[in-house]
Design a protein around this motif. Structure first.
Motif, PDB file in Angstrom:
ATOM      1  N   LEU A  84       0.842  -1.473   0.189  1.00  0.00           N
ATOM      2  CA  LEU A  84      -0.373  -0.303  -0.204  1.00  0.00           C
ATOM      3  C   LEU A  84       0.791   0.801   0.152  1.00  0.00           C
ATOM      4  O   LEU A  84       0.146   2.016  -0.819  1.00  0.00           O
ATOM      5  CB  LEU A  84      -0.720  -0.218   1.402  1.00  0.00           C
ATOM      6  CG  LEU A  84      -2.518  -1.198   1.124  1.00  0.00           C
ATOM      7  CD1 LEU A  84      -3.329  -0.231   2.451  1.00  0.00           C
ATOM      8  CD2 LEU A  84      -3.195  -0.762  -0.084  1.00  0.00           C
ATOM      9  N   PRO A  99      -1.288   5.940   0.684  1.00  0.00           N
ATOM     10  CA  PRO A  99      -1.202   5.445   1.106  1.00  0.00           C
ATOM     11  C   PRO A  99      -0.934   4.616   2.672  1.00  0.00           C
ATOM     12  O   PRO A  99       0.628   4.215   2.371  1.00  0.00           O
ATOM     13  CB  PRO A  99      -2.190   3.469   0.907  1.00  0.00           C
ATOM     14  CG  PRO A  99      -2.558   3.854  -0.440  1.00  0.00           C
ATOM     15  CD  PRO A  99      -1.691   5.060  -0.616  1.00  0.00           C
ATOM     16  N   ASP A 178      -3.112   7.345   8.985  1.00  0.00           N
ATOM     17  CA  ASP A 178      -2.434   7.783   7.311  1.00  0.00           C
ATOM     18  C   ASP A 178      -2.714   9.379   7.304  1.00  0.00           C
ATOM     19  O   ASP A 178      -1.618   9.678   6.855  1.00  0.00           O
ATOM     20  CB  ASP A 178      -3.508   7.070   6.792  1.00  0.00           C
ATOM     21  CG  ASP A 178      -3.531   7.588   5.432  1.00  0.00           C
ATOM     22  OD1 ASP A 178      -3.313   8.887   4.672  1.00  0.00           O
ATOM     23  OD2 ASP A 178      -3.108   6.614   4.422  1.00  0.00           O
ATOM     24  N   GLU A 222      -8.604   4.208   2.461  1.00  0.00           N
ATOM     25  CA  GLU A 222      -7.060   3.093   2.946  1.00  0.00           C
ATOM     26  C   GLU A 222      -8.304   2.513   4.215  1.00  0.00           C
ATOM     27  O   GLU A 222      -8.504   1.510   4.157  1.00  0.00           O
ATOM     28  CB  GLU A 222      -6.079   3.831   3.301  1.00  0.00           C
ATOM     29  CG  GLU A 222      -5.291   2.444   4.316  1.00  0.00           C
ATOM     30  CD  GLU A 222      -4.206   3.630   4.803  1.00  0.00           C
ATOM     31  OE1 GLU A 222      -3.375   2.793   5.496  1.00  0.00           O
ATOM     32  OE2 GLU A 222      -3.247   4.612   3.975  1.00  0.00           O
TER      33      GLU A 222
END
Length: 244
Positions: A84, A99, A178, A222
């Motif tokens: 990711l 992400p 995040d 995400e």
């Protein structure tokens, strides 16, 4: 609740990892790029990051000693972070939006373990994909593998104490980890490159404003992806429904 077995986790987890790995990822961007931070700040962030690596390594050893079956889940979490966080979009000069993938590891193992898993992902990306760099790994590690996960974990704990729905708690954890990663990155860039008029905080606010254009929708996406992964893991009894 059935315990996780190596065969079950591999059977379900490897196809997901392969599917994520073949997604196209632009190679024109990075975390904070190699050589972008002044040497003083690059070294300072390394010095701050190393103690968290030591703490995380100790916890990793404890987890493996207590239950060797957890190795597969640890590997799955590390792969999730690696894949990711390798999906990048250009943003602030010398950095990018992407992400982080740390939410799943936070929920399953707590935030301290992420310093090691995230550090490994950042190291491999620096060496193999030219994303980030060795000089800036300390700074990138502090934002993505320490402080972002810490905030995500606190949100996870609060959400559970408030008895929020499990999918909502998972989403909020991943979303917060995040987004706060980029709040830290903005502050790191502000420290290194303060605005002549508004200083460190003014520069940090400008960096964060630019990051948010791409990072807010990325964090939302995400969050939803982490909910889907967590839901599939619990449905297949690979992890207990209550998480960490």
């Amino acid at each position: 609740m059935k315990r996780c077995t190596t065969k079950t986790a591999l059977t379900w987890g490897i196809p997901w990892a392969i599917a994520l790995a073949i997604l196209p990822a632009p190679a024109m961007a990075m975390h904070i790029m190699e050589g972008f931070l002044p040497p003083y700040w690059a070294l300072s962030w390394w010095v701050v990051f190393i103690p968290f690596l030591i703490i995380g390594a100790r916890q990793l050893g404890e987890i493996v000693r207590e239950d060797s079956n957890q190795k597969v889940l640890l590997a799955l979490c590390a792969a999730f972070i690696f894949v990711l966080s390798a999906l990048k979009m250009p943003s602030v000069t010398g950095s990018c939006s992407h992400p982080t993938g740390v939410g799943l590891a936070i929920i399953l193992f707590g935030f301290r373990i992420v310093s090691v898993l995230g550090g490994i992902a950042l190291l491999f990306q620096a060496l193999l994909l030219a994303h980030g760099g060795l000089t800036t790994l300390g700074a990138n590690g502090m934002s993505m593998a320490v402080l972002g996960p810490l905030v995500g974990y606190l949100v996870w704990v609060v959400a559970n104490r408030l008895n929020l729905r499990r999918d909502v708690a998972v989403f909020l954890c991943a979303f917060a980890a995040d987004l706060f990663t980029y709040a830290v990155t903005s502050f790191q860039l502000g420290l290194a490159f303060p605005d002549p008029q508004s200083g460190i905080m003014g520069a940090s606010a400008k960096f964060l404003g630019i990051f948010c254009l791409t990072q807010v929708p990325i964090a939302i996406a995400e969050g939803f992806l982490t909910v889907l992964i967590y839901d599939q893991l619990t449905k297949r009894h690979i992890i207990p429904a209550q998480g960490h």
